[in-house]
Design a protein around this motif. Structure first.
Motif, PDB file in Angstrom:
ATOM      1  N   UNK A  44      33.850  31.687  45.412  1.00 24.01           N
ATOM      2  CA  UNK A  44      35.255  31.421  45.114  1.00 24.01           C
ATOM      3  C   UNK A  44      35.310  30.097  44.357  1.00 24.01           C
ATOM      4  N   UNK A  45      36.102  30.046  43.304  1.00 21.83           N
ATOM      5  CA  UNK A  45      36.188  28.846  42.493  1.00 21.83           C
ATOM      6  C   UNK A  45      37.598  28.722  41.934  1.00 21.83           C
ATOM      7  N   UNK A  46      37.850  27.652  41.199  1.00 23.99           N
ATOM      8  CA  UNK A  46      39.176  27.393  40.674  1.00 23.99           C
ATOM      9  C   UNK A  46      39.532  25.937  40.867  1.00 23.99           C
ATOM     10  N   UNK A  47      40.812  25.611  40.756  1.00 21.79           N
ATOM     11  CA  UNK A  47      41.253  24.225  40.817  1.00 21.79           C
ATOM     12  C   UNK A  47      41.363  23.733  42.257  1.00 21.79           C
ATOM     13  N   UNK A  48      41.636  22.440  42.397  1.00 20.82           N
ATOM     14  CA  UNK A  48      41.759  21.815  43.707  1.00 20.82           C
ATOM     15  C   UNK A  48      42.973  22.383  44.443  1.00 20.82           C
ATOM     16  N   UNK A  49      42.792  22.668  45.727  1.00 20.61           N
ATOM     17  CA  UNK A  49      43.877  23.130  46.600  1.00 20.61           C
ATOM     18  C   UNK A  49      44.492  24.465  46.161  1.00 20.61           C
ATOM     19  N   UNK A  50      43.702  25.288  45.491  1.00 21.40           N
ATOM     20  CA  UNK A  50      44.196  26.626  45.149  1.00 21.40           C
ATOM     21  C   UNK A  50      44.092  27.591  46.330  1.00 21.40           C
ATOM     22  N   UNK A  51      43.417  27.163  47.391  1.00 22.60           N
ATOM     23  CA  UNK A  51      43.320  28.001  48.588  1.00 22.60           C
ATOM     24  C   UNK A  51      42.010  28.739  48.735  1.00 22.60           C
TER      25      UNK A  51
ATOM     26  N   UNK B  53      36.910  26.895  58.612  1.00 25.88           N
ATOM     27  CA  UNK B  53      35.791  27.810  58.852  1.00 25.88           C
ATOM     28  C   UNK B  53      34.684  27.617  57.832  1.00 25.88           C
ATOM     29  N   UNK B  54      35.004  27.034  56.668  1.00 23.59           N
ATOM     30  CA  UNK B  54      33.981  26.774  55.652  1.00 23.59           C
ATOM     31  C   UNK B  54      33.793  25.289  55.386  1.00 23.59           C
ATOM     32  N   UNK B  55      34.847  24.472  55.540  1.00 20.48           N
ATOM     33  CA  UNK B  55      34.720  23.033  55.307  1.00 20.48           C
ATOM     34  C   UNK B  55      34.110  22.393  56.544  1.00 20.48           C
TER      35      UNK B  55
ATOM     36  N   UNK C   8      33.648  19.747  49.268  1.00 21.79           N
ATOM     37  CA  UNK C   8      32.751  18.895  48.490  1.00 21.79           C
ATOM     38  C   UNK C   8      31.477  19.644  48.134  1.00 21.79           C
ATOM     39  N   UNK C   9      30.806  20.172  49.138  1.00 21.18           N
ATOM     40  CA  UNK C   9      29.563  20.897  48.905  1.00 21.18           C
ATOM     41  C   UNK C   9      29.826  22.401  48.982  1.00 21.18           C
ATOM     42  N   UNK C  10      28.867  23.182  48.509  1.00 21.34           N
ATOM     43  CA  UNK C  10      28.982  24.635  48.590  1.00 21.34           C
ATOM     44  C   UNK C  10      28.650  25.080  50.006  1.00 21.34           C
ATOM     45  N   UNK C  11      29.562  25.832  50.602  1.00 17.98           N
ATOM     46  CA  UNK C  11      29.337  26.368  51.949  1.00 17.98           C
ATOM     47  C   UNK C  11      29.131  27.866  51.851  1.00 17.98           C
ATOM     48  N   UNK C  12      28.074  28.372  52.482  1.00 19.29           N
ATOM     49  CA  UNK C  12      27.772  29.798  52.444  1.00 19.29           C
ATOM     50  C   UNK C  12      28.127  30.439  53.783  1.00 19.29           C
ATOM     51  N   UNK C  13      28.761  31.586  53.703  1.00 18.86           N
ATOM     52  CA  UNK C  13      29.106  32.343  54.896  1.00 18.86           C
ATOM     53  C   UNK C  13      28.705  33.807  54.680  1.00 18.86           C
TER      54      UNK C  13
ATOM     55  N   UNK D 263      31.399  49.175  54.621  1.00 15.99           N
ATOM     56  CA  UNK D 263      30.954  49.589  53.287  1.00 15.99           C
ATOM     57  C   UNK D 263      29.884  48.683  52.696  1.00 15.99           C
ATOM     58  N   UNK D 264      29.813  47.402  53.140  1.00 17.17           N
ATOM     59  CA  UNK D 264      28.938  46.491  52.414  1.00 17.17           C
ATOM     60  C   UNK D 264      28.710  45.195  53.185  1.00 17.17           C
ATOM     61  N   UNK D 265      27.608  44.502  52.818  1.00 17.47           N
ATOM     62  CA  UNK D 265      27.335  43.155  53.302  1.00 17.47           C
ATOM     63  C   UNK D 265      27.695  42.160  52.195  1.00 17.47           C
ATOM     64  N   UNK D 266      28.091  40.936  52.610  1.00 15.92           N
ATOM     65  CA  UNK D 266      28.514  39.930  51.650  1.00 15.92           C
ATOM     66  C   UNK D 266      27.899  38.574  51.986  1.00 15.92           C
ATOM     67  N   UNK D 267      27.603  37.817  50.946  1.00 16.79           N
ATOM     68  CA  UNK D 267      27.225  36.407  51.052  1.00 16.79           C
ATOM     69  C   UNK D 267      28.226  35.643  50.189  1.00 16.79           C
ATOM     70  N   UNK D 268      29.030  34.755  50.827  1.00 17.97           N
ATOM     71  CA  UNK D 268      30.083  34.041  50.120  1.00 17.97           C
ATOM     72  C   UNK D 268      29.661  32.594  49.892  1.00 17.97           C
ATOM     73  N   UNK D 269      29.922  32.091  48.695  1.00 13.87           N
ATOM     74  CA  UNK D 269      29.743  30.678  48.389  1.00 13.87           C
ATOM     75  C   UNK D 269      31.095  30.056  48.087  1.00 13.87           C
ATOM     76  N   UNK D 270      31.507  29.101  48.923  1.00 16.26           N
ATOM     77  CA  UNK D 270      32.781  28.411  48.722  1.00 16.26           C
ATOM     78  C   UNK D 270      32.525  27.194  47.850  1.00 16.26           C
ATOM     79  N   UNK D 271      32.853  27.281  46.542  1.00 14.97           N
ATOM     80  CA  UNK D 271      32.563  26.205  45.598  1.00 14.97           C
ATOM     81  C   UNK D 271      33.712  25.200  45.557  1.00 14.97           C
TER      82      UNK D 271
END
Length: 433
Positions: A25-32, A66-68, A80-85, A91-99
């Motif tokens: 997930x990416x985008x501007x600051x405080x976009x959620x 949950x990610x910060x 600040x850093x990338x958090x992986x969850x 249907x599927x497995x996921x690996x999320x990176x919170x950028x």
């Protein structure tokens, strides 16, 4: 090993049949972004009750926590850093990176995007003047979308967030979507989907929004993600293999015949016994005697998987060397490429950096800054230097030749990391043209 991971010829290869989807997930600051991931985890039942109890603030559940996880992130309310969850649906497995969204942490976003199969770019509807006919997007929306596109992230999904907080969500979504389509067309990006969401309320994230919300009748964000392909392995390219570790004294002489085993991950193409290869930079020729997988079983192995390569004769190979197909293009000492500049100091002609290619380090001198990309207009501008977080085109002169290829054909052989020779800070990510 799952038979679905093998091609028709039995070659071990990565690609569309891998189960897990890596997305950021990416985008501007405080976009959620952190809140969106928290919503995905909670509504998909991937969070335990004690974890939920640990992210309570003033009696309310703060999904972003949950990610910060860093202390500084929780104190400042930013990523600040990338958090992986990790989570899974039927249907599927996921690996999320919170950028992170802050411009000064662009280097962390680039790190996360470099291995992603998809990018979810969040757009905060409350920050945009959607009352105007033509909406102007935020610079970080442009920057992160362009970086994901340059890094060959196969699927880019736009999620328009916080529409529950605007007066006319249907009109806001329609005009913001039109702005995203115009931007994507100008940038050469083909967006996979544009989805209206409310990460706070859970609309269109895992569960569908109320009927008619925003005039949108398409799938939820999770449903879109479940249908996306993973990055296809570059098995059709010429064989390329960066040596990461040399096993000098094999503990399994029955498989390696007592010879050294060269371990690493196949960057492109396929390696199999009987294949003629060339060592770079020495130029020595040899033939592959055996190929071992991660559990030392002999088999042919394709791009994206680790392998141990045994040659038919002893040649001088060490960590940082590359094994290439015998007919691979010659190594080069001059490189032209697109760079995402991540250092606090500007990039100027004449500076010397360490360039990391695979596991090989060489000195690289900046010959010329060709142009800088204007994030807003996407125009190429003449430039004498690149400021922090800028994207531009540069030319490098290398102290030693590298087996580089165009990034558009092969990700790993076509990418370099530039490192400051004094501070050892990561300064830039370069994609070979």
């Amino acid at each position: 090993m799952d038979s679905r991971l093998r091609g028709n010829d039995g070659v071990l290869a990565a690609g569309d049949h891998d189960a897990a989807l890596r997305f950021i997930t990416c985008g501007s600051v405080d976009d959620g972004k952190s809140t969106l991931i928290g919503r995905l985890l909670v509504d998909s039942k991937a969070v335990l009750q004690d974890q939920l109890a640990g992210v309570q603030r003033a009696g309310e559940t703060d999904l972003a926590l949950l990610t910060d996880g860093l202390t500084a992130e929780r104190e400042q309310g930013i990523t600040i850093d990338v958090a992986y969850r990790y989570f899974a649906t039927p249907a599927r497995k996921f690996i999320i990176g919170d950028a992170p969204g802050h411009e000064q942490y662009t280097r962390n976003m680039v790190t996360a995007a470099s291995s992603a199969d998809a990018a979810v770019v969040l757009v905060d509807a409350t920050k945009l003047a959607w009352g105007n006919e033509e909406v102007k997007l935020l610079p970080q929306t442009h920057r992160h979308s362009l970086l994901a596109h340059l890094l060959r992230v196969p699927s880019i999904v736009f999620a328009v967030n916080k529409l529950d907080a605007v007066e006319n969500p249907a009109l806001a979504f329609r005009r913001i979507s039109a702005a995203l389509v115009r931007f994507a067309l100008a940038a050469g990006i083909e967006p996979t989907a544009i989805v209206p969401v409310s990460a706070l309320k859970g609309f269109n994230v895992v569960e569908a929004a109320p009927a008619g919300w925003c005039g949108y009748e398409g799938p939820t964000l999770l449903r879109v993600l479940e249908q996306l392909p993973v990055t296809a392995a570059e098995v059709d390219e010429s064989f390329s293999f960066p040596v990461q570790w040399v096993e000098k004294f094999s503990s399994s002489s029955d498989t390696s015949q007592g010879r050294r085993v060269f371990w690493g991950r196949v960057a492109a193409g396929t390696v199999r016994p009987g294949q003629a290869v060339r060592v770079m930079p020495s130029g020595q020729a040899a033939t592959v005697s055996q190929v071992l997988d991660a559990v030392r079983k002999p088999r042919a192995i394709g791009a994206g998987h680790s392998a141990g390569v045994v040659l038919d004769r002893e040649v001088d190979v060490s960590r940082g060397d590359w094994l290439l197909a015998a007919d691979a293009p010659e190594a080069v000492r001059e490189i032209s490429g697109t760079v995402a500049w991540l250092d606090d100091e500007p990039l100027v002609a004449g500076r010397v950096y360490w360039a990391l290619h695979g596991h090989r380090w060489v000195k690289a001198k900046v010959r010329r800054v060709v142009h800088r990309l204007d994030i807003q207009t996407l125009a190429e501008q003449d430039a004498a230097q690149l400021e922090p977080n800028a994207i531009g085109h540069v030319e490098l002169a290398l102290q030693e030749p590298l087996a580089a290829r165009p990034f558009g054909r092969a990700r790993l052989p076509g990418s370099l990391v530039l490192v400051d020779t004094a501070s050892h800070k990561t300064s830039g990510a370069l994609l070979v043209r």
